[in-house]
Write an enzyme that holds these catalytic residues in place. Structure first.
Site, PDB file in Angstrom:
ATOM      1  N   ASP A  68     -39.271 -20.046 -51.201  1.00 39.47           N
ATOM      2  CA  ASP A  68     -38.885 -20.976 -52.012  1.00 39.47           C
ATOM      3  C   ASP A  68     -39.836 -21.840 -52.691  1.00 39.47           C
ATOM      4  O   ASP A  68     -40.847 -21.402 -52.664  1.00 39.47           O
ATOM      5  CB  ASP A  68     -37.930 -22.075 -51.166  1.00 39.47           C
ATOM      6  N   TYR A  70     -42.352 -24.292 -55.109  1.00 39.66           N
ATOM      7  CA  TYR A  70     -43.278 -25.413 -54.645  1.00 39.66           C
ATOM      8  C   TYR A  70     -42.548 -26.595 -54.871  1.00 39.66           C
ATOM      9  O   TYR A  70     -41.660 -26.499 -55.857  1.00 39.66           O
ATOM     10  CB  TYR A  70     -44.216 -25.372 -55.556  1.00 39.66           C
ATOM     11  N   PHE A  81     -44.804 -18.148 -56.710  1.00 36.46           N
ATOM     12  CA  PHE A  81     -46.552 -18.381 -56.611  1.00 36.46           C
ATOM     13  C   PHE A  81     -47.172 -19.037 -57.970  1.00 36.46           C
ATOM     14  O   PHE A  81     -48.450 -19.396 -57.850  1.00 36.46           O
ATOM     15  CB  PHE A  81     -47.254 -17.069 -56.370  1.00 36.46           C
ATOM     16  N   HIS A 190     -48.296 -12.486 -45.481  1.00 37.10           N
ATOM     17  CA  HIS A 190     -48.295 -13.491 -46.515  1.00 37.10           C
ATOM     18  C   HIS A 190     -49.623 -14.129 -47.112  1.00 37.10           C
ATOM     19  O   HIS A 190     -50.463 -14.315 -46.188  1.00 37.10           O
ATOM     20  CB  HIS A 190     -47.181 -14.739 -46.164  1.00 37.10           C
TER      21      HIS A 190
END
Length: 225
Positions: A68, A70, A81, A190
């Site tokens: 989801d 930031y 990202f 991740h």
């Protein structure tokens, strides 16, 4: 009752028109209206679909899947990202830059805006497209996952030789939606500091993406920002 489709780039709008009319999307829209009346929501409304606006369907070469957005002020702008120039690097993005430098020798840029990747055909897609300020996963299981699963399905069915980049367990779970005989699937841990040392660092995904694209006579991505 027909739901008014959101503003989104024309090639995606055509593909997603039926999706926008489904009951779950109407429910999602009502949820977001209520949330916005009570809380600050990120990214801003005009940037929720930035990933699609910057990467039209026919331009997609690579799909990088995030979770989801930031949830801090001034961070999210619709690309997974990525943060706008002038915003401090979130830890996951910093680790992505470290891996690019180790993999390709490209030095870390002085900003965190990944728009240049999107414009080259990298769909920077979060599985959930909105979030409440300072509350991670606050818009989880409200309908966005159905929507973004449909995106993956459309790309899988209507394209060939796409590189799907799945970092972390949530993203890896989407592999079942992808035909690996027609597309390339890259998986790793991740890039979060909690897991990057368990298989993200050293994955060399950025060079592997370009090797695959080149092997299919598709122009590679310039990862330099």
């Amino acid at each position: 009752m027909q739901v008014v489709a959101p503003k989104i780039e024309s090639s995606w709008k055509k593909l997603l028109n039926d999706e926008f009319q489904k009951p779950y999307f109407a429910d999602l829209k009502q949820f977001l209206i209520k949330e916005k009346s009570q809380y600050r929501i990120f990214p801003p409304g005009e940037e929720i679909f930035s990933a699609f606006d910057l990467t039209p369907f026919e331009k997609v070469k690579v799909v990088i899947l995030g979770q989801d957005p930031y949830h801090g002020v001034g961070q999210a702008h619709g690309l997974c990202f990525s943060v706008k120039a002038g915003t401090a690097f979130p830890p996951s993005l910093l680790n992505i830059y470290k891996e690019i430098e180790a993999d390709l020798g490209i030095p870390r840029p002085n900003h965190g805006n990944l728009t240049a990747w999107a414009q080259q055909g990298v769909l920077l897609l979060n599985t959930v497209l909105t979030v409440r300020e300072n509350t991670a996963d606050s818009h989880k299981n409200k309908g966005w996952e159905k929507f973004t699963d449909s995106i993956i399905g459309l790309i899988n069915e209507n394209s060939n030789h796409i590189v799907f980049v799945l970092w972390g367990n949530n993203a890896k779970a989407k592999a079942s939606l992808i035909d690996s005989s027609r597309h390339c699937i890259l998986t790793a841990a991740h890039p979060s500091p909690l897991s990057a040392t368990r298989g993200f660092f050293g994955c060399k995904h950025f060079s592997k993406i370009n090797e695959y694209l080149t092997s299919k006579n598709i122009s590679p991505i310039n990862w330099q920002l």
